[in-house]
Design an enzyme around this catalytic site. Sequence first.
Site, PDB file in Angstrom:
ATOM      1  N   ASP A   1      -7.947 -37.489 -71.003  1.00 28.16           N
ATOM      2  CA  ASP A   1      -7.079 -36.336 -70.747  1.00 28.16           C
ATOM      3  C   ASP A   1      -6.656 -35.716 -72.079  1.00 28.16           C
ATOM      4  OD1 ASP A   1      -5.180 -35.070 -68.440  1.00 28.16           O
ATOM      5  OD2 ASP A   1      -4.118 -35.178 -70.363  1.00 28.16           O
ATOM      6  N   TYR A  12      -3.249 -29.832 -77.802  1.00 24.65           N
ATOM      7  CA  TYR A  12      -3.226 -31.092 -78.563  1.00 24.65           C
ATOM      8  C   TYR A  12      -4.095 -30.974 -79.833  1.00 24.65           C
ATOM      9  CZ  TYR A  12      -1.751 -33.058 -74.006  1.00 24.65           C
ATOM     10  OH  TYR A  12      -1.143 -33.322 -72.800  1.00 24.65           O
ATOM     11  N   LYS A  55      -6.713 -28.566 -70.820  1.00 29.42           N
ATOM     12  CA  LYS A  55      -5.695 -27.670 -70.257  1.00 29.42           C
ATOM     13  C   LYS A  55      -5.594 -26.409 -71.100  1.00 29.42           C
ATOM     14  CE  LYS A  55      -3.201 -31.992 -69.518  1.00 29.42           C
ATOM     15  NZ  LYS A  55      -3.373 -32.756 -70.772  1.00 29.42           N
ATOM     16  N   HIS A 113      -1.704 -25.521 -68.194  1.00 29.40           N
ATOM     17  CA  HIS A 113      -0.850 -26.581 -68.752  1.00 29.40           C
ATOM     18  C   HIS A 113       0.614 -26.443 -68.299  1.00 29.40           C
ATOM     19  CE1 HIS A 113      -0.759 -29.339 -72.558  1.00 29.40           C
ATOM     20  NE2 HIS A 113       0.105 -29.767 -71.667  1.00 29.40           N
ATOM     21  N   LYS A 162      -1.116 -43.091 -73.137  1.00 34.24           N
ATOM     22  CA  LYS A 162      -1.593 -42.824 -74.499  1.00 34.24           C
ATOM     23  C   LYS A 162      -1.192 -43.984 -75.401  1.00 34.24           C
ATOM     24  CE  LYS A 162      -0.299 -41.574 -78.833  1.00 34.24           C
ATOM     25  NZ  LYS A 162       0.800 -42.120 -79.666  1.00 34.24           N
ATOM     26  N   SER A 163      -2.106 -44.423 -76.238  1.00 29.65           N
ATOM     27  CA  SER A 163      -1.719 -45.319 -77.330  1.00 29.65           C
ATOM     28  C   SER A 163      -2.721 -45.183 -78.448  1.00 29.65           C
ATOM     29  CB  SER A 163      -1.656 -46.779 -76.875  1.00 29.65           C
ATOM     30  OG  SER A 163      -1.380 -47.585 -78.004  1.00 29.65           O
ATOM     31  N   ARG A 183      -2.892 -52.243 -77.318  1.00 33.28           N
ATOM     32  CA  ARG A 183      -2.206 -51.633 -76.172  1.00 33.28           C
ATOM     33  C   ARG A 183      -3.183 -50.874 -75.267  1.00 33.28           C
ATOM     34  NH1 ARG A 183       3.001 -49.012 -79.331  1.00 33.28           N
ATOM     35  NH2 ARG A 183       4.249 -50.913 -79.443  1.00 33.28           N
ATOM     36  N   ASN A 187      -3.413 -51.767 -71.453  1.00 28.46           N
ATOM     37  CA  ASN A 187      -3.182 -50.764 -70.408  1.00 28.46           C
ATOM     38  C   ASN A 187      -4.357 -50.653 -69.429  1.00 28.46           C
ATOM     39  OD1 ASN A 187      -0.807 -50.262 -71.735  1.00 28.46           O
ATOM     40  ND2 ASN A 187      -1.479 -48.355 -72.711  1.00 28.46           N
TER      41      ASN A 187
HETATM   42  N1  NAP Z   1       0.742 -31.956 -68.857  1.00 26.84           N
HETATM   43  C1  NAP Z   1       1.717 -32.197 -69.687  1.00 26.84           C
HETATM   44  O1  NAP Z   1       2.594 -31.325 -69.924  1.00 26.84           O
HETATM   45  C2  NAP Z   1       1.797 -33.527 -70.383  1.00 26.84           C
HETATM   46  C3  NAP Z   1       2.961 -33.895 -71.075  1.00 26.84           C
HETATM   47  C4  NAP Z   1       3.003 -35.157 -71.674  1.00 26.84           C
HETATM   48  C5  NAP Z   1       1.897 -36.012 -71.556  1.00 26.84           C
HETATM   49  N2  NAP Z   1       0.777 -35.611 -70.889  1.00 26.84           N
HETATM   50  C6  NAP Z   1      -0.429 -36.489 -70.757  1.00 26.84           C
HETATM   51  O2  NAP Z   1      -0.016 -37.805 -70.386  1.00 26.84           O
HETATM   52  C7  NAP Z   1      -0.485 -38.747 -71.362  1.00 26.84           C
HETATM   53  C8  NAP Z   1       0.474 -39.904 -71.484  1.00 26.84           C
HETATM   54  O3  NAP Z   1       1.807 -39.454 -71.717  1.00 26.84           O
HETATM   55  P1  NAP Z   1       2.585 -39.602 -73.112  1.00 26.84           P
HETATM   56  O4  NAP Z   1       1.611 -39.661 -74.220  1.00 26.84           O
HETATM   57  O5  NAP Z   1       3.618 -38.531 -73.148  1.00 26.84           O
HETATM   58  O6  NAP Z   1       3.398 -40.954 -72.969  1.00 26.84           O
HETATM   59  P2  NAP Z   1       3.142 -42.443 -72.434  1.00 26.84           P
HETATM   60  O7  NAP Z   1       1.712 -42.700 -72.182  1.00 26.84           O
HETATM   61  O8  NAP Z   1       4.131 -42.671 -71.333  1.00 26.84           O
HETATM   62  O9  NAP Z   1       3.639 -43.306 -73.685  1.00 26.84           O
HETATM   63  C9  NAP Z   1       3.018 -43.287 -74.943  1.00 26.84           C
HETATM   64  C10 NAP Z   1       3.872 -44.083 -75.918  1.00 26.84           C
HETATM   65  O10 NAP Z   1       3.997 -45.436 -75.456  1.00 26.84           O
HETATM   66  C11 NAP Z   1       3.458 -46.330 -76.423  1.00 26.84           C
HETATM   67  N3  NAP Z   1       2.667 -47.328 -75.678  1.00 26.84           N
HETATM   68  C12 NAP Z   1       1.497 -47.109 -75.002  1.00 26.84           C
HETATM   69  N4  NAP Z   1       1.061 -48.236 -74.419  1.00 26.84           N
HETATM   70  C13 NAP Z   1       1.970 -49.190 -74.719  1.00 26.84           C
HETATM   71  C14 NAP Z   1       2.045 -50.572 -74.415  1.00 26.84           C
HETATM   72  N5  NAP Z   1       1.132 -51.182 -73.680  1.00 26.84           N
HETATM   73  N6  NAP Z   1       3.121 -51.271 -74.885  1.00 26.84           N
HETATM   74  C15 NAP Z   1       4.079 -50.658 -75.636  1.00 26.84           C
HETATM   75  N7  NAP Z   1       4.048 -49.348 -75.950  1.00 26.84           N
HETATM   76  C16 NAP Z   1       2.992 -48.622 -75.512  1.00 26.84           C
HETATM   77  C17 NAP Z   1       2.622 -45.512 -77.376  1.00 26.84           C
HETATM   78  O11 NAP Z   1       2.706 -46.039 -78.678  1.00 26.84           O
HETATM   79  P3  NAP Z   1       1.491 -46.075 -79.761  1.00 26.84           P
HETATM   80  O12 NAP Z   1       0.642 -44.868 -79.549  1.00 26.84           O
HETATM   81  O13 NAP Z   1       2.210 -46.056 -81.062  1.00 26.84           O
HETATM   82  O14 NAP Z   1       0.752 -47.357 -79.506  1.00 26.84           O
HETATM   83  C18 NAP Z   1       3.308 -44.154 -77.318  1.00 26.84           C
HETATM   84  O15 NAP Z   1       4.402 -44.130 -78.204  1.00 26.84           O
HETATM   85  C19 NAP Z   1      -0.612 -37.885 -72.635  1.00 26.84           C
HETATM   86  O16 NAP Z   1      -1.402 -38.485 -73.636  1.00 26.84           O
HETATM   87  C20 NAP Z   1      -1.195 -36.620 -72.064  1.00 26.84           C
HETATM   88  O17 NAP Z   1      -2.582 -36.810 -71.825  1.00 26.84           O
HETATM   89  C21 NAP Z   1       0.723 -34.387 -70.288  1.00 26.84           C
END
Ligand code: NAP
Length: 281
Positions: free
Chosen positions: A44, A49, A74, A107, A231-232, A237, A241
């Site tokens: 994704d 981005y 997006k 988006h 995301k990581s 991780r 995941n």
């Molecule tokens: N459509 C939209 O408006 C929108 C908005 C936000 C996100 N998104 C999509 O959703 C995806 C995921 O959301 P997100 O990136 O906002 O947040 P998320 O996946 O909820 O969290 C990412 C954060 O959690 C940490 N993390 C990941 N796996 C972990 C684990 N197993 N243990 C501990 N910490 C962990 C990561 O750290 P590290 O990277 O430092 O390891 C990072 O800081 C995005 O990448 C994007 O594709 C879409």
Amino acid sequence: MVPGITLNDGRTIPQLGFGVFQVPPPDTRAATAKAIEIGYRHIDTAEMYRNEKGVGEAIAASGLDRGEFFVTSKLSNAAHLPDDARRAFDKTLSELGTDYIDLFLIHWPLPTLYDGDFVQTWRTLEEFRKDGRARSIGVSNFTPVHLQRLFDETDTVPAVNQIEIHPYFVNDEFRAFNQKHGIAVEAYSPIAQGEVLDDPAITEIAGRAGKTPAQVVLRWHIQRGDIVFPKSKTEARVRENFEIFDFELDEASMAAITSLDRGEKGRTGGNPDTVDFVPKD
Ligand SMILES: NC(=O)c1ccc[n+]([C@@H]2O[C@H](COP(=O)([O-])OP(=O)(O)OC[C@H]3O[C@@H](n4cnc5c(N)ncnc54)[C@H](OP(=O)(O)O)[C@@H]3O)[C@@H](O)[C@H]2O)c1
């Protein structure tokens, strides 16, 4: 094995993917290549981005057929006008190095910009679907009010709606509206960007399950039927995941996690009714 979810256009999307929001562009190729090696086939990304190129390079270098992957991108908030959207979509395909994308989304609805006319933008995505360059089209951050306008004024019901969902913002009312209309729900920021991982209710369930808090929360999403792409940039991780299909949460654990909801206060991202961010270039 990652389960597939059938979309309203008959296509299938892997329920678990790899999200690359905030993966720096120079690191994206290596991070995506690692995710592919671990087993992820759904990626994704988004124009905003600025890392579609790295995703495309990792896919090309994987040695796997393009057809093995499910790639989502997006439309930039800067490109809602039809001609801009057409140019932006061409650029997405060229950055990704592919002649089609599996799923292309608006988006953000941006109801306070472009005279609130996201319908013209949706009609432009319908063109991409008709000419086959977008196999599926959908939206992100659309509320029931925004969706209703698409139902009333256009011919295509979005295949997915990507919205913020996690234990502190369970968003069940919006989920139900999407489900009622056959729109698959994608839960973004599934672990609230890490914020939910220290919650005592979650660490307790994780301890009992012999899993990590992140695995428990991702499993909760999977059992609710939503699509997730955590995301990581940390390899361990990314691997962790992916390992969420060898255990099950019981009903009491599912309910305990859902009860952590904090409503509007629990959001980590913006409110779709007011977000008006437009990138400068
Ligand atoms: N459509 C939209 O408006 C929108 C908005 C936000 C996100 N998104 C999509 O959703 C995806 C995921 O959301 P997100 O990136 O906002 O947040 P998320 O996946 O909820 O969290 C990412 C954060 O959690 C940490 N993390 C990941 N796996 C972990 C684990 N197993 N243990 C501990 N910490 C962990 C990561 O750290 P590290 O990277 O430092 O390891 C990072 O800081 C995005 O990448 C994007 O594709 C879409």
